[in-house]
Structures are given as C-alpha cells and as structure tokens.
Design a protein around this motif. Structure first.
Motif, PDB file in Angstrom:
ATOM      1  N   ARG A  49      -5.508  18.123  -4.364  1.00 27.84           N
ATOM      2  CA  ARG A  49      -4.640  17.165  -5.039  1.00 27.84           C
ATOM      3  C   ARG A  49      -3.236  17.123  -4.447  1.00 27.84           C
ATOM      4  NH1 ARG A  49      -8.408  18.673  -8.489  1.00 27.84           N
ATOM      5  NH2 ARG A  49      -9.264  17.099  -9.902  1.00 27.84           N
ATOM      6  N   GLN A  50      -2.712  18.253  -4.020  1.00 29.80           N
ATOM      7  CA  GLN A  50      -1.348  18.294  -3.507  1.00 29.80           C
ATOM      8  C   GLN A  50      -1.261  17.868  -2.044  1.00 29.80           C
ATOM      9  OE1 GLN A  50      -0.708  22.492  -4.777  1.00 29.80           O
ATOM     10  NE2 GLN A  50       1.061  21.705  -5.886  1.00 29.80           N
ATOM     11  N   SER A  51      -2.368  17.912  -1.327  1.00 30.56           N
ATOM     12  CA  SER A  51      -2.406  17.463   0.063  1.00 30.56           C
ATOM     13  C   SER A  51      -3.703  16.690   0.294  1.00 30.56           C
ATOM     14  CB  SER A  51      -2.309  18.655   1.025  1.00 30.56           C
ATOM     15  OG  SER A  51      -2.257  18.210   2.365  1.00 30.56           O
ATOM     16  N   PRO A  52      -3.819  15.511  -0.296  1.00 28.78           N
ATOM     17  CA  PRO A  52      -5.075  14.745  -0.221  1.00 28.78           C
ATOM     18  C   PRO A  52      -5.433  14.351   1.201  1.00 28.78           C
ATOM     19  CG  PRO A  52      -3.318  13.425  -1.197  1.00 28.78           C
ATOM     20  CD  PRO A  52      -2.797  14.813  -1.089  1.00 28.78           C
ATOM     21  N   ILE A  53      -6.705  14.443   1.517  1.00 28.60           N
ATOM     22  CA  ILE A  53      -7.180  14.281   2.882  1.00 28.60           C
ATOM     23  C   ILE A  53      -6.891  12.908   3.473  1.00 28.60           C
ATOM     24  CG2 ILE A  53      -9.503  13.586   2.138  1.00 28.60           C
ATOM     25  CD1 ILE A  53     -10.591  15.167   4.564  1.00 28.60           C
ATOM     26  N   HIS A  54      -6.925  11.864   2.652  1.00 24.88           N
ATOM     27  CA  HIS A  54      -6.762  10.520   3.202  1.00 24.88           C
ATOM     28  C   HIS A  54      -5.329  10.217   3.628  1.00 24.88           C
ATOM     29  CE1 HIS A  54      -6.132  10.344  -1.073  1.00 24.88           C
ATOM     30  NE2 HIS A  54      -5.967   9.045  -1.151  1.00 24.88           N
ATOM     31  N   TYR A  55      -4.364  10.984   3.121  1.00 26.72           N
ATOM     32  CA  TYR A  55      -2.976  10.798   3.550  1.00 26.72           C
ATOM     33  C   TYR A  55      -2.834  11.112   5.040  1.00 26.72           C
ATOM     34  CZ  TYR A  55       1.998  11.746   4.178  1.00 26.72           C
ATOM     35  OH  TYR A  55       3.288  11.753   4.659  1.00 26.72           O
ATOM     36  N   GLU A  89     -10.611  12.263  -7.400  1.00 26.02           N
ATOM     37  CA  GLU A  89     -11.510  12.449  -8.537  1.00 26.02           C
ATOM     38  C   GLU A  89     -11.460  13.905  -9.032  1.00 26.02           C
ATOM     39  OE1 GLU A  89     -13.981   9.395  -9.452  1.00 26.02           O
ATOM     40  OE2 GLU A  89     -11.840   9.209  -9.019  1.00 26.02           O
ATOM     41  N   SER A  90     -11.983  14.129 -10.209  1.00 24.80           N
ATOM     42  CA  SER A  90     -12.009  15.485 -10.772  1.00 24.80           C
ATOM     43  C   SER A  90     -12.829  16.429  -9.896  1.00 24.80           C
ATOM     44  CB  SER A  90     -12.582  15.461 -12.193  1.00 24.80           C
ATOM     45  OG  SER A  90     -13.893  14.902 -12.192  1.00 24.80           O
ATOM     46  N   SER A  91     -13.762  15.859  -9.127  1.00 26.27           N
ATOM     47  CA  SER A  91     -14.585  16.656  -8.214  1.00 26.27           C
ATOM     48  C   SER A  91     -13.815  17.105  -6.978  1.00 26.27           C
ATOM     49  CB  SER A  91     -15.796  15.836  -7.772  1.00 26.27           C
ATOM     50  OG  SER A  91     -15.372  14.707  -7.003  1.00 26.27           O
ATOM     51  N   GLY A  92     -12.631  16.517  -6.769  1.00 22.22           N
ATOM     52  CA  GLY A  92     -11.851  16.822  -5.583  1.00 22.22           C
ATOM     53  C   GLY A  92     -12.090  15.843  -4.452  1.00 22.22           C
TER      54      GLY A  92
END
Length: 253
Positions: free
Chosen positions: A158-164, A97-100
C-alpha cells in the motif's frame, strides 16, 4: 539564467507543482498553471499574488478533450509556452485491493495520467500554431529507475504500490522516445527522477529512509526546482533524452 520564460506546469496545485510555480514566478517567468480544480487554482493565485505573470487553466488531463481545452485557453490568452513541465498526479489511482493486488482500472488510470497524458500534451504544444516550445521536463521518480527497497515500508503493497514505479519507468522511456522524435523541431525532452521528499512522513519513516540513502536524508522542498530549472534553461541546450537523478544518491545502492 534566461528570464521571461513562459512555462506551463500541469499538476500545479500539488506539492511539487506549487513549489515549482512559486520558484518560476520568483524568477520573473510567466507560469501557466494547469489543474483539474479551479478552486485550487484560485487558492494558488491568491497565495502567489504575482500580478500579470500567473495564468490558470482548469483541465482534467484524464478527459479526452483535455489537450484541446488547454490549447484553446492558451490561444484565448495569447500565450505560447516555451517550456512544459509534465507533473500531474492523482493519489486516488494508487489504491489497491484488500488482497494487496492492484485493480486493472487503477493500473490503467495511473499509466494514462503518467504516460499518455504527458505524451498527448507535449505533442499538442509542439504542433500548436506558432509553437515556441523548446524544452519539456517530465517529473519522474527514483522508482522509475530502480525497484523500491521494501524494508523502508511497514506496509509495502500500500505504501509503495507497484503500478506507480511501472508507470514512472514508462515515463522515463517516453522521455527518450520524444527526445528523438522531436529533435528536428529543436525541442529538448528530459526527465527529473526525484527521490523521497520531506513533509508527509513520520519521524520513524524518515529515519529508515536516511539509513538507506547515501545522503542520509530525504529531499527538501526547496531542492525540487533546481534540476527542473536547469533542464528548462539554455544552460542545458546540449541535454536531451536524459533522466536526471535527483535522489540524494538513493539509486546508487
């Protein structure tokens, strides 16, 4: 090296999957390439031109009947894989999301494709009539073992999203669980946790990555098949439940 293996690869038309497919075909193995896109599978087959050794199955692993679709196709083609590489990915699930913050839907989708789908397909092939499955390799990540160094990224959320990374950590543990639970069937289950691979980043990113990694560089595409091939082979007959780090030493620091 054992030749004439029959290896099923999910996500076979992506960057890692197509590299693995080309490698195993070059080793005279049969490859069963699985992808949700028949068009992408046709393009892969046209590029490889390995007559008689490349088989394709179009199946969306997010669908509830995906495993049935795959096993039915295998039965029709009279194929019984002895190797499985769980490699499917969907970059679309990594949006935030835009909120991060990560949307619940994306978190659940990433977990389903990275953990539940490999579990279901592994069990389906293990229980398939006449199963010859002996080795499973899950494709993981260094971020399933260590948290990311946010200094690497200009926009970490965005470049290293936590859920990955969270999903890849669960995949690493699934590897150990399945290794124990399938041992009586003489099925080995391992995982390769890859580091960053060249090809989709700019020079500035590569330079930052090099400074943070003992090997001083990102992985090359031609370095991807080796660890997977080893774990699928009889040379690794004593190895199961192992998460092999193929990250140039990234996780050492």
């Amino acid at each position: 090296m054992i030749v004439n293996r029959s290896i099923l690869i999910t996500g076979a038309t992506g960057k890692v999957g197509s590299t693995l497919t080309a490698h195993f075909l070059a080793q005279a193995d049969k490859v069963i390439a699985v992808s949700r896109s028949q068009e992408a599978l046709d393009a892969l087959a046209s590029k490889q031109q390995r007559a008689g050794r490349l088989y394709t199955i179009a199946a969306d692993l997010m669908a509830s009947d995906a495993c049935q679709t795959i096993t039915d196709a295998l039965s029709t083609m009279e194929l019984t894989p002895d190797g499985l590489v769980n490699n499917a990915r969907s970059i679309s699930f990594l949006g935030i999301e835009s909120s991060g913050q990560v949307r619940r839907e994306n978190f659940m989708n990433e977990f389903q494709l990275d953990v539940i789908a490999p579990y279901e397909l592994t069990m389906a092939l293990a229980r398939m009539q006449g199963s010859r499955l002996t080795s499973v390799v899950n494709i993981g990540s260094q971020y399933g073992i260590v948290a990311p160094n946010l200094k690497l990224y200009e926009d970490p959320a965005r470049q290293s999203p936590i859920h990955y990374g969270v999903a890849k950590a669960a995949l690493a543990h699934l590897t150990k669980e399945l290794a124990v639970r399938l041992a009586e069937q003489h099925i080995r289950v391992n995982c390769v946790a890859f580091g960053g691979v060249e090809g989709r980043v700019n020079p500035a990113f590569k330079a930052r990555y090099a400074e943070l990694c003992p090997s001083g560089r990102m992985l090359r595409e031609d370095e991807l098949p080796g660890p997977v091939d080893l774990l699928l082979s009889e040379a690794a007959s004593a190895i199961t439940g192992h998460v092999m780090m193929a990250d140039g030493g990234w996780s050492l620091w």
